[in-house]
Enzyme design. Structure first.
Site, PDB file in Angstrom:
ATOM      1  N   LYS A 114       0.834  -1.206   0.000  1.00 50.81           N
ATOM      2  CA  LYS A 114       0.000   0.000   0.000  1.00 50.81           C
ATOM      3  C   LYS A 114       0.865   1.251   0.000  1.00 50.81           C
ATOM      4  CE  LYS A 114      -4.250  -2.115   1.564  1.00 50.81           C
ATOM      5  NZ  LYS A 114      -5.197  -2.407   2.640  1.00 50.81           N
ATOM      6  N   ARG A 124      -2.522 -10.104   5.248  1.00 50.14           N
ATOM      7  CA  ARG A 124      -3.023 -10.268   3.875  1.00 50.14           C
ATOM      8  C   ARG A 124      -1.967  -9.702   2.934  1.00 50.14           C
ATOM      9  NH1 ARG A 124      -5.618  -7.117   0.217  1.00 50.14           N
ATOM     10  NH2 ARG A 124      -7.193  -8.119  -1.089  1.00 50.14           N
TER      11      ARG A 124
HETATM   12  N1  PMM Z   1      -7.246  -4.293   1.421  1.00 51.59           N
HETATM   13  C1  PMM Z   1      -7.664  -4.400   0.154  1.00 51.59           C
HETATM   14  C2  PMM Z   1      -8.650  -5.336  -0.218  1.00 51.59           C
HETATM   15  N2  PMM Z   1      -9.188  -6.164   0.700  1.00 51.59           N
HETATM   16  N3  PMM Z   1      -9.336  -6.914   2.926  1.00 51.59           N
HETATM   17  C3  PMM Z   1      -8.956  -6.827   4.204  1.00 51.59           C
HETATM   18  N4  PMM Z   1      -9.510  -7.622   5.131  1.00 51.59           N
HETATM   19  N5  PMM Z   1      -8.002  -5.927   4.614  1.00 51.59           N
HETATM   20  C4  PMM Z   1      -7.402  -5.070   3.747  1.00 51.59           C
HETATM   21  O1  PMM Z   1      -6.561  -4.262   4.180  1.00 51.59           O
HETATM   22  C5  PMM Z   1      -7.790  -5.129   2.379  1.00 51.59           C
HETATM   23  C6  PMM Z   1      -8.783  -6.084   2.004  1.00 51.59           C
HETATM   24  C7  PMM Z   1      -7.092  -3.494  -0.879  1.00 51.59           C
HETATM   25  O2  PMM Z   1      -5.819  -3.932  -1.212  1.00 51.59           O
HETATM   26  P1  PMM Z   1      -5.449  -4.559  -2.660  1.00 51.59           P
HETATM   27  O3  PMM Z   1      -5.973  -3.569  -3.667  1.00 51.59           O
HETATM   28  O4  PMM Z   1      -3.981  -4.664  -2.634  1.00 51.59           O
HETATM   29  O5  PMM Z   1      -6.139  -5.900  -2.759  1.00 51.59           O
END
Ligand code: PMM
Length: 258
Positions: free
Chosen positions: A212, A243
């Protein structure tokens, strides 16, 4: 969750822009291949999503989201590795669980779809409840806090209460402070500095910081290095899982930590 190893949740975004290609079938093939690769690297959970939630992203329809994720879930579920569905829609969550997913990961914590909590309660599966203040399109305007940790805890607590009232079992709840969602870089760092306060709520905590923007760095490689450093620092805390995009480096850290 003390005494258990930190879980590595591998990110599998089934969106055409994640796999620069020409069509849906190609996207399916590449997503399955990436999922299998993560399994060979020892991933604990594969988090499958069909809708981007990056700052500024616009929504896709439920039909499009489901067409992207369901076939990939059906295929990867055959491996036996737990799959979470990253969705804000109750209907997509239900279809995904029917297709073989076993966890619902809702970045809106139930705020985007009134039916989410009761749907999850009926399915009786684990639910990742994230802190959220609104859709990606304009969430950056909502990054206004006096004390970000106290406010995230207060807002998470409201959603936790709502989830429990709907019948989601307490031991099926996992919480996530939602780094990057309606939060500027200093807010994210403040949350990471004061994670103990969130852990004190008494639920397993998931952290999604992977690559991020707030991590800094000009290139994806620099952000990846920063992500791994962060995971290293989280090992000392009582975190349920991270994650992440890359599985091996994170899994190796966990294994080296015993
Ligand atoms: N961040 C993204 C998408 N899904 N789910 C959870 N539980 N926590 C997060 O911080 C989260 C998520 C966005 O990140 P990406 O675009 O890299 O998938």
């Amino acid at each position: 969750m003390s005494g258990t190893q930190m879980k590595i949740m591998g990110i599998l975004n089934v969106t055409p822009d994640s796999f620069a290609d020409g069509g849906r079938h190609d996207t399916y093939e590449k997503a399955v291949a990436r999922g299998l690769e993560m399994i060979s690297e020892g991933v604990d959970i594969i988090d499958i999503g069909g809708e981007s939630t990056r700052p500024g992203a616009t929504r896709v329809s439920a039909a499009e989201e489901q067409a992207r994720v369901i076939p990939v879930i059906e295929k990867l579920a055959q491996s036996g590795v737990p799959i979470s569905i990253d969705t804000m829609r109750a209907q997509t969550a239900e279809l995904a669980i029917t297709a073989g997913a076993s966890i619902v990961n809702d970045v809106s914590g139930g705020l985007a779809d009134d039916l989410m909590h009761e749907t999850v309660a009926e399915m009786g599966c684990p639910y990742i409840l994230m802190h959220w203040r609104g859709h990606s399109k304009d969430m950056n305007n909502r990054a206004l806090y006096d004390d970000v940790v106290k406010e995230v805890i207060a807002e998470l607590s409201i959603q936790i209460e709502a989830a429990l009232r709907s019948g989601i079992a307490k031991n099926n709840l996992i919480i996530d402070p939602g780094l990057g969602f309606a939060k500027d870089a200093p807010h994210n760092w403040e949350i990471l500095d004061r994670l103990e306060e969130i852990i004190e709520l008494g639920y397993p905590v998931l952290i999604g910081a992977s690559r991020k923007r707030f991590l800094g760095g000009e290139t994806p490689d620099e952000r990846e290095t920063a992500t791994i450093e962060l995971t290293k620092s989280l090992l000392a805390k009582n975190i349920w899982g991270v994650r992440v995009h890359s599985v091996s480096p994170h899994k190796n850290l966990v294994l080296a930590n015993g």
